[in-house]
Design an enzyme around this catalytic site. Structure first.
Site, mmCIF file in Angstrom:
data_model
loop_
_atom_site.group_PDB
_atom_site.id
_atom_site.type_symbol
_atom_site.label_atom_id
_atom_site.label_comp_id
_atom_site.label_asym_id
_atom_site.label_seq_id
_atom_site.Cartn_x
_atom_site.Cartn_y
_atom_site.Cartn_z
ATOM 1 C CG ASP A 1 53.508 89.385 21.321
ATOM 2 O OD1 ASP A 1 54.735 89.167 21.280
ATOM 3 O OD2 ASP A 1 52.862 89.429 22.382
ATOM 4 C CG ASP B 1 57.595 89.892 27.711
ATOM 5 O OD1 ASP B 1 57.132 90.982 27.337
ATOM 6 O OD2 ASP B 1 57.143 88.799 27.339
#
Ligand code: DGJ
Length: 739
Positions: free
Chosen positions: A522, A458
């Site tokens: 997301d 990430d």
């Protein structure tokens, strides 16, 4: 100057005249001419021109020889692959900077050029500089261009720009690129091509939620299936320039390069700077043709993920930071029971990480939460036959972390102060070898200890005031991040890596040189996600795009949707679940289990087939289809995002199949059939299947239910027979003559 060529056709252009080089592959020709002296001009980039004889070559050059326009240079001038004022070009230059304060304005002298049927490499010099330009056309017709500049003098060379450009067809009058934000990545932007040099800059230090992704120039009204297009993508995960030049005196030029900040690239004697690859794609069959070329090119890479992409259970939206072994074991148990193949423990497992305010950068397992380390969970996952994946965010630290307390000097920041925090975090200066070593060692230790199969890598903030060793540091940092990933992969060859950056802020072909899939966004809201995936699919094939089923009420939008649309949306990708499935009802678990069975059955098709986005004559609904390369099998997803104008929806056409073969068409068994708004669904659906020729499916179509918004249906077409005479059709009844 020597120009060599290897061609099989006796008539093809060889050394004579040495002024022309033709690269040909995958239905594309690129014609480079050295006739004007200096770096080559691209006389053509587009449809394959066939074999050209040496006679044709001379005539082609003659036919395109420039005249002199009014109010212009007195002699014709060449539009080269690195255009600049010394050539006569007054658009954005291909190279800019200075040598000891003197602007870089090279008059390049070519000292070597080598080529074969698909590659042209040119070396040229001018006082104090050498440039090597590489043009590589792959078998699918995708062209990669890279320039390398070397300081061959004594004085310092500061580069301000080094960008790849290619001319596009004069029929292109419209532009498309992409914007976006968190949870709304890759939003298309269409506009008319206007005169001037137009530049899209990104300065986010990562690819960005609003990355241009692809800059496309196309013929008027180009769409998914129609139009001639020229496009460019920069295979780079940080600041970028996407450019289009449309000047009255020259052919339009598309291009891309790294955005270089003041003082960022300074070359001492003998030092070189290479651009990332600018990836140029041409299509004469609209955006789907463009995507198909890119997908084929990516799938041809030796390291392309070619095993069935496992069904993932990611813990993020299920538990967030609330890590509890018993709960996670229950999650793993439920996941395994419904057929999940890879369990990914997301953020929250390491020391001090109870919220996003602390612990980032301390890559040791939190002993308070995990007294026996991750072993009990890893064992529970493995015992149930699943792979284990783990989340890292290697480039970042919380200010409240041991690593930052110990090494306050490790930040990618100006000497005097840290940058503004973002999600309470700062960026590590990965170009500092101590930092890079630390990351490689820590991540390797964890990967080794637990035999991790998969890392979700990430990156959750933009870079700001990024400085390395006292100068602008985005370039050095990005290359160092690439090197760290490469080293970790070299140490753990079986490790797979997902590229994530606050969702889909690192989706580019640079990161995908070293990772196996991207997390597109997301948002797991299927309505938002349909659009995000649709445009991510322009660059990437489905197997590279992570897509998960979230809970009924989407965490990012609050929208509530049925499982059917969530399943149909996530199916078209590298599929997974991101939901606390321990809270699911038995009925939901049965549905999820049957969805997983469907995914496992069709993923071979989804991850190798041709992806198309047929138009549907009803606004508010979108169609996505995957057709097997041999056209024996296809899936068509019709998803309604809003109401449409029709009381009775138009038939759905199913294009792309073999027109003369017959197919059995049915809704995919195992996915919920949408309830629809009408009391009487199309009668054929009750019957379960139709058998029709590919021609009828493509041009007439089949009726579909009148959906409510946020419903979808996936139809499957399977080849019954390619022998037309084995079937007949009388007065609306369709029958089959068995052999
Ligand atoms: C951002 C990612 O996009 C999410 O999927 C999740 O991994 C969080 N970061 C964790 O902090």
């Amino acid at each position: 100057m020597t120009i060599t060529g290897e061609r099989t056709d006796e008539d093809a252009i060889r050394d004579e005249p040495s002024q022309l080089h033709v690269l040909r592959a995958g239905g594309v020709s690129v014609v480079a001419s050295f006739a004007a002296g200096g770096l080559p001009e691209i006389l053509h980039w587009g449809r394959d021109l066939g074999d050209l004889t040496s006679g044709d070559a001379g005539e082609l050059i003659a036919g395109l020889e420039r005249q002199v326009s009014s109010s212009a240079t007195d002699a014709p001038w060449p539009l080269t692959i690195l255009p600049g004022e010394p050539d006569g070009w007054e658009g954005r230059p291909g190279i800019a900077g200075h040598i000891a304060g003197v602007p870089i304005l090279p008059r390049w002298h070519v000292i070597d050029a080598t080529s074969d049927a698909t590659t042209l490499v040119v070396d040229a010099v001018d006082a104090g500089l050498t440039v090597t330009s590489e043009l590589r056309l792959d078998a699918e017709g995708v062209l990669r261009v890279r320039h390398t500049v070397t300081n061959s003098g004594d004085a310092l060379v500061e580069l301000a720009a080094l960008e790849a450009t290619m001319p596009f067809g004069s029929s292109a009058t419209e532009l498309l690129d992409f914007g976006g934000r968190w949870t709304r990545e890759r939003t298309p932007q269409r506009r008319a091509l206007v005169q001037g040099s137009q530049v899209r800059e990104t300065r986010r230090g990562r690819t960005g939620h609003d990355a241009p992704t692809l800059l496309v120039a196309g013929t008027p009204g180009f769409d998914a299936s129609g139009g001639e297009l020229w496009a460019v993508h920069l295979a780079w995960s940080a600041d970028a320039v996407y450019r289009v030049d449309s000047l009255p005196e020259a052919q339009g030029m598309l291009g891309a390069g790294e955005l270089l900040r003041a003082g960022e690239v300074v070359l001492a004697a003998g030092e070189s700077f290479s651009t990332p690859d600018a990836v140029f794609v041409w299509s004469d069959s609209g955006l789907d043709g463009l995507g198909d070329r890119l997908h084929r090119s990516l799938r041809a890479r030796p390291w392309h993920p070619n095993r069935p992409q496992p069904v993932v259970l990611n813990t993020w939206e299920a538990v967030y930071f609330d890590h509890d072994l018993a709960k996670l074991e229950r999650l793993a148990q439920t996941a395994a029971a419904i057929g999940v193949e890879r369990f990914v423990l997301d953020d929250g497992w390491f020391s001090g990480r109870r919220t996003d305010r602390a612990g980032l950068g301390d890559w040791t397992v939190d002993r308070e939460v995990w007294p026996q380390g991750l072993h009990p969970l890893v064992d529970a996952v493995r015992e149930r036959g699943m792979e284990f994946g783990l989340w890292f965010e290697p480039e970042m630290v919380n200010e409240d972390s041991d690593v930052m307390r110990r090494h306050p000097d490790w930040l990618l920041a100006p000497p005097a102060h840290a940058a503004r925090t973002w999600r309470h975090q700062q960026v590590l200066d990965v170009a500092n070898p101590e930092v890079a070593d630390h990351l490689v060692e820590r991540i390797s230790a964890i990967v080794g200890e637990y035999g991790i199969d998969y890392v979700k890598w990430d990156q959750n903030r933009d870079l700001m005031e990024a400085m390395h060793a006292g100068r602008a540091g985005v370039d050095a940092h990005t290359r160092a991040v690439y090197a760290v990933i490469d080293e970790i992969r070299a140490r753990h060859p079986h490790l797979e890596i997902e590229s994530c950056a606050s969702g889909g802020a690192r989706v580019d072909l640079g990161i995908l040189e070293r990772t196996d899939r991207v997390w597109a966004s997301d948002t797991n809201d299927p309505i938002e996600r349909l659009a995000i995936q649709r445009w991510t699919e322009l660059l990437l094939p489905l197997e590279l795009i992570g897509s998960h089923i979230g809970p009924a009420r989407a965490h990012t939008t609050g929208r509530v949707t049925d499982l059917g649309i969530r399943m149909s949306t996530a199916l078209f990708g590298s599929a997974g679940i991101e939901w606390d499935i321990t809270e699911c009802s038995p009925e939901e678990l049965v549905l999820l289990s049957s969805w997983i069975t469907v995914y496992k059955r069709v993923r071979g098709l989804l991850h190798s087939g041709r992806l198309i986005h047929p138009e549907y004559a009803d606004s508010g609904a979108t169609v996505t289809a995957v057709i097997a390369q041999d056209r024996s099998h296809a899936l068509y997803r019709l998803a309604r995002t809003e109401t449409g104008p029709h009381a009775l929806p138009p038939p759905l056409r199913l294009p792309g199949l073999d027109r003369s073969a017959r197919y059995r068409v049915s809704p995919v068994v195992g996915l919920p059939v949408p309830r629809g708004l009408d009391v009487t669904p199309p009668p054929w659906l009750a019957r379960g299947e139709l058998i029709l020729p590919g021609s009828v499916l493509a041009d007439v179509g089949v009726r579909v239910p009148l959906f409510a918004p946020a419903e979808a249906i996936v139809l499957e077409a399977q080849l019954v027979s390619s022998a037309p005479d084995r079937h007949y059709s009388i007065a609306g009844a369709v029958g089959r003559v068995d052999a």
